[in-house]
Design a protein around this motif. Structure first.
Motif, PDB file in Angstrom:
ATOM      1  N   GLY A 173       0.804  -1.224   0.000  1.00  0.00           N
ATOM      2  CA  GLY A 173       0.000   0.000   0.000  1.00  0.00           C
ATOM      3  C   GLY A 173       0.834   1.269   0.000  1.00  0.00           C
ATOM      4  O   GLY A 173       0.293   2.378  -0.056  1.00  0.00           O
ATOM      5  N   THR A 174       2.148   1.123   0.073  1.00  0.00           N
ATOM      6  CA  THR A 174       3.029   2.293   0.108  1.00  0.00           C
ATOM      7  C   THR A 174       3.187   2.861  -1.303  1.00  0.00           C
ATOM      8  O   THR A 174       2.986   2.154  -2.298  1.00  0.00           O
ATOM      9  CB  THR A 174       4.421   1.889   0.632  1.00  0.00           C
ATOM     10  OG1 THR A 174       4.854   0.752  -0.125  1.00  0.00           O
ATOM     11  CG2 THR A 174       4.364   1.521   2.113  1.00  0.00           C
ATOM     12  N   ALA A 175       3.576   4.151  -1.380  1.00  0.00           N
ATOM     13  CA  ALA A 175       3.672   4.787  -2.701  1.00  0.00           C
ATOM     14  C   ALA A 175       4.955   5.591  -2.807  1.00  0.00           C
ATOM     15  O   ALA A 175       5.447   6.129  -1.814  1.00  0.00           O
ATOM     16  CB  ALA A 175       2.468   5.696  -2.924  1.00  0.00           C
ATOM     17  N   GLY A 302      -1.611  -1.373  18.763  1.00  0.00           N
ATOM     18  CA  GLY A 302      -0.160  -1.558  18.861  1.00  0.00           C
ATOM     19  C   GLY A 302       0.464  -2.233  17.656  1.00  0.00           C
ATOM     20  O   GLY A 302       1.625  -2.653  17.708  1.00  0.00           O
ATOM     21  N   LEU A 303      -0.302  -2.331  16.557  1.00  0.00           N
ATOM     22  CA  LEU A 303       0.250  -3.026  15.379  1.00  0.00           C
ATOM     23  C   LEU A 303       0.912  -2.029  14.436  1.00  0.00           C
ATOM     24  O   LEU A 303       0.493  -0.874  14.327  1.00  0.00           O
ATOM     25  CB  LEU A 303      -0.870  -3.784  14.654  1.00  0.00           C
ATOM     26  CG  LEU A 303      -1.447  -4.945  15.475  1.00  0.00           C
ATOM     27  CD1 LEU A 303      -2.745  -5.441  14.858  1.00  0.00           C
ATOM     28  CD2 LEU A 303      -0.434  -6.080  15.564  1.00  0.00           C
ATOM     29  N   ASP A 304       1.939  -2.530  13.728  1.00  0.00           N
ATOM     30  CA  ASP A 304       2.722  -1.687  12.828  1.00  0.00           C
ATOM     31  C   ASP A 304       2.054  -1.700  11.451  1.00  0.00           C
ATOM     32  O   ASP A 304       2.063  -2.714  10.761  1.00  0.00           O
ATOM     33  CB  ASP A 304       4.134  -2.279  12.744  1.00  0.00           C
ATOM     34  CG  ASP A 304       5.037  -1.415  11.889  1.00  0.00           C
ATOM     35  OD1 ASP A 304       4.654  -0.279  11.574  1.00  0.00           O
ATOM     36  OD2 ASP A 304       6.133  -1.890  11.541  1.00  0.00           O
ATOM     37  N   VAL A 305       1.454  -0.584  11.048  1.00  0.00           N
ATOM     38  CA  VAL A 305       0.788  -0.507   9.734  1.00  0.00           C
ATOM     39  C   VAL A 305       1.311   0.719   9.010  1.00  0.00           C
ATOM     40  O   VAL A 305       1.240   1.832   9.538  1.00  0.00           O
ATOM     41  CB  VAL A 305      -0.743  -0.338   9.877  1.00  0.00           C
ATOM     42  CG1 VAL A 305      -1.434  -0.502   8.533  1.00  0.00           C
ATOM     43  CG2 VAL A 305      -1.307  -1.307  10.885  1.00  0.00           C
ATOM     44  N   ALA A 306       1.824   0.521   7.804  1.00  0.00           N
ATOM     45  CA  ALA A 306       2.293   1.670   7.018  1.00  0.00           C
ATOM     46  C   ALA A 306       1.084   2.472   6.536  1.00  0.00           C
ATOM     47  O   ALA A 306      -0.034   1.951   6.468  1.00  0.00           O
ATOM     48  CB  ALA A 306       3.092   1.167   5.811  1.00  0.00           C
ATOM     49  N   ASP A 307       1.299   3.739   6.178  1.00  0.00           N
ATOM     50  CA  ASP A 307       0.233   4.526   5.553  1.00  0.00           C
ATOM     51  C   ASP A 307      -0.059   3.906   4.198  1.00  0.00           C
ATOM     52  O   ASP A 307       0.843   3.793   3.373  1.00  0.00           O
ATOM     53  CB  ASP A 307       0.704   5.972   5.329  1.00  0.00           C
ATOM     54  CG  ASP A 307       0.710   6.752   6.621  1.00  0.00           C
ATOM     55  OD1 ASP A 307      -0.137   6.477   7.487  1.00  0.00           O
ATOM     56  OD2 ASP A 307       1.573   7.633   6.766  1.00  0.00           O
TER      57      ASP A 307
END
Ligand SMILES: Cc1ncc(COP(=O)(O)O)c(C=O)c1O
Length: 370
Positions: A173-175, A302-307
Motif C-alpha cells: 500500500g506504500t507509494a 499496537g500493530l505496525d501498519v504503514a500509511d
C-alpha cells in the motif's frame, strides 16, 4: 503424455482463494467476510447495470476488437489521442501482452519485491529473467515496505526491456513520491519501458504521489496501467487499459492482444462507469475514510501498519503470517497472507471491517499469536 515447456511445468499451480460461502458452511456460520482480493464492497454502479442489460441483447455478436467507443472515452477522459490507448482483459492481461511485445527469451523484466505476484510469473512464461529488487523500509526502523528506486535503477542492464513500478504497491500500500519517481524516470535508459502500474490510483490521497498519466507526457519510454476492477467496481468483467506517450507502445500491445478478449459487456460497462465518475469518486472517498479508520484501529492495538494509499492495508507479521491468517479464517474472515512476510487486508465496508477487528481481538486474546 505431451510435456509442457519446463518453465510452465515448474510454475506453481493456480490456487483459488477461499470462497466465503464454502468457508461459512465448513465452519458452521451464516456468513464469512472476504477481505482478500482488493475489490470494493459497493455493488455495481446503477448505470453499469443498465448498460449491461442493454448490451446483453448483443452477445450473439463478437465484441468490437478495437474497443473503439471505450478507447475514445478513455482518450477524452485523460486528454490523450486514442492511438495512445490500449484496452485489455484486465490490467493483468496487459502485463502479459507487454511481456510478449517486449521480451525475447533471455531479456529481463525488473520490479520491486514484494510486489504484484504476477510480475515474476509473467517473466518466467516469457522466458525472461526476473530482476527482483527488495523493498526497503519506508520509515526509519520500519519494515521493508517501499520501492528502492535507486536499487531498481542500478539493477537495470542492457537486457532489461520492462520495469514495473507498482504505485501504490500491492501488497504494502506504500507509494513513491513525485521527486523520486521523476528522477527515476529521467534516468532509466531509453531502451527500457517503464510501466507504472497504477491499479489503485483512484484511492491515492497524498498530493505528492504523482499521477502517472501526467508524468508520461513527453516520456516515450513510459506507460501507465490502470484497471476498472478496483475503484470502478468491475472486477468480474475484466477491463484494464494502458496509456503511453508513444503510440508505438500502445500499438505493440494491440498486436499481442488476445482477439476479442474484452467482451461486449465489459466494454459497455466500462463506458458507463466512466460516465459515472462523480459517483465513483464519492465511493472512493468512503473507502479512503474507512481505510483511515481501519489503520487507526490497528495502530491503536499496537500493530505496525504503514500509511496505505490503496484500498488495502498491510500487516508485516513475518513468521506469524500463516498462523494469523488461519486463525482469522477459523473466525470466518478471509484475508490474503503472504507466508513469512505479512497479511494484506482489503478495506471492506465498516461492518465487514468491524467483523475483522473483532476476530483480530479474539485471536490476540486467546493465543500467543501477535
Ligand atoms: C498492482 C496490480 N496490477 C494489476 C492488477 C490486475 O488487475 P485486473 O487484471 O483485475 O485489471 C492487480 C490486481 O490485483 C494489481 O494488484
Amino acid at each position: 503424455m505431451v510435456d509442457p515447456r519446463p518453465i510452465v511445468r515448474d510454475l506453481p499451480a493456480y490456487r483459488p482463494g477461499r470462497n466465503p460461502a464454502d468457508l461459512a458452511r465448513e465452519i458452521g456460520v451464516d456468513r464469512a467476510v472476504k477481505l482478500a482480493s482488493n475489490e470494493v464492497a459497493f455493488p455495481p454502479l446503477p448505470a453499469v447495470v443498465q448498460a449491461l442489460t442493454a448490451a446483453a441483447g448483443e452477445t450473439n455478436r463478437y465484441p468490437d476488437n478495437g474497443a473503439v467507443v471505450l478507447t475514445r472515452a478513455l482518450a477524452d477522459r485523460y486528454g490523450v489521442d486514442p492511438g495512445q490507448v490500449a484496452t485489455g482483459c484486465g490490467a493483468v492481461t496487459l502485463c502479459q501482452e507487454l511481456a510478449q511485445a517486449y521480451n525475447d527469451p533471455g531479456s529481463s523484466i525488473a520490479f520491486a519485491w514484494r510486489s504484484f505476484e504476477m510480475y515474476p510469473l509473467l517473466a518466467r512464461v516469457a522466458a525472461a529473467r526476473a530482476i527482483q529488487v527488495p523493498l526497503v523500509p519506508g520509515r526509519p526502523g520500519g519494515p521493508a515496505d517501499t520501492h528502492d528506486l535507486d536499487g531498481l535503477l542500478a539493477a537495470i542492464d542492457d537486457s532489461t526491456r520492462l520495469v514495473f513500478v507498482c504505485n501504490p504497491n500491492n501488497p504494502t500500500g506504500t507509494a513513491v513520491r513525485r521527486t523520486a519517481l521523476e528522477r527515476f524516470l529521467d534516468a532509466v535508459p531509453q531502451q527500457t519501458l517503464v510501466v507504472l502500474d497504477e491499479a489503485y490510483r483512484e484511492f491515492v490521497t497524498d498530493p505528492d504521489v504523482p499521477d502517472g498519466i501526467e508524468l508520461l507526457r513527453g516520456r516515450p519510454n513510459v506507460a501507465v496501467l490502470r484497471t476498472f476492477s478496483k475503484a470502478w467496481g468491475l472486477a468480474g468483467l475484466r477491463v484494464g487499459y494502458l496509456i503511453a506517450d508513444d503510440p508505438a507502445v500502445a500499438e505493440s500491445v494491440r498486436k499481442t492482444h488476445v482477439p476479442f478478449s474484452v467482451s461486449t459487456l465489459a466494454q459497455a460497462a466500462a463506458v458507463a462507469a466512466l460516465a459515472s465518475e462523480a459517483e465513483v469518486r464519492f465511493r472512493c472517498a468512503a473507502v479512503v475514510a474507512e481505510r483511515d479508520r481501519l489503520t487507526a484501529a490497528l495502530r491503536n492495538r499496537g500493530l505496525d501498519v504503514a500509511d496505505s494509499q490503496a484500498n488495502f492495508v498491510w500487516l508485516p507479521l513475518g513468521e506469524e503470517t500463516a498462523g494469523f491468517a488461519a486463525a482469522l479464517e477459523a473466525r470466518a474472515v478471509i484475508t490474503r497472507p503472504f507466508a513469512g512476510e505479512g497479511v494484506r487486508i482489503t478495506v471492506g465496508s465498516p461492518e465487514e471491517d468491524d467483523v475483522f477487528l473483532a476476530a483480530l481481538d479474539d485471536v490476540r486474546s486467546g493465543t500467543a499469536v501477535l
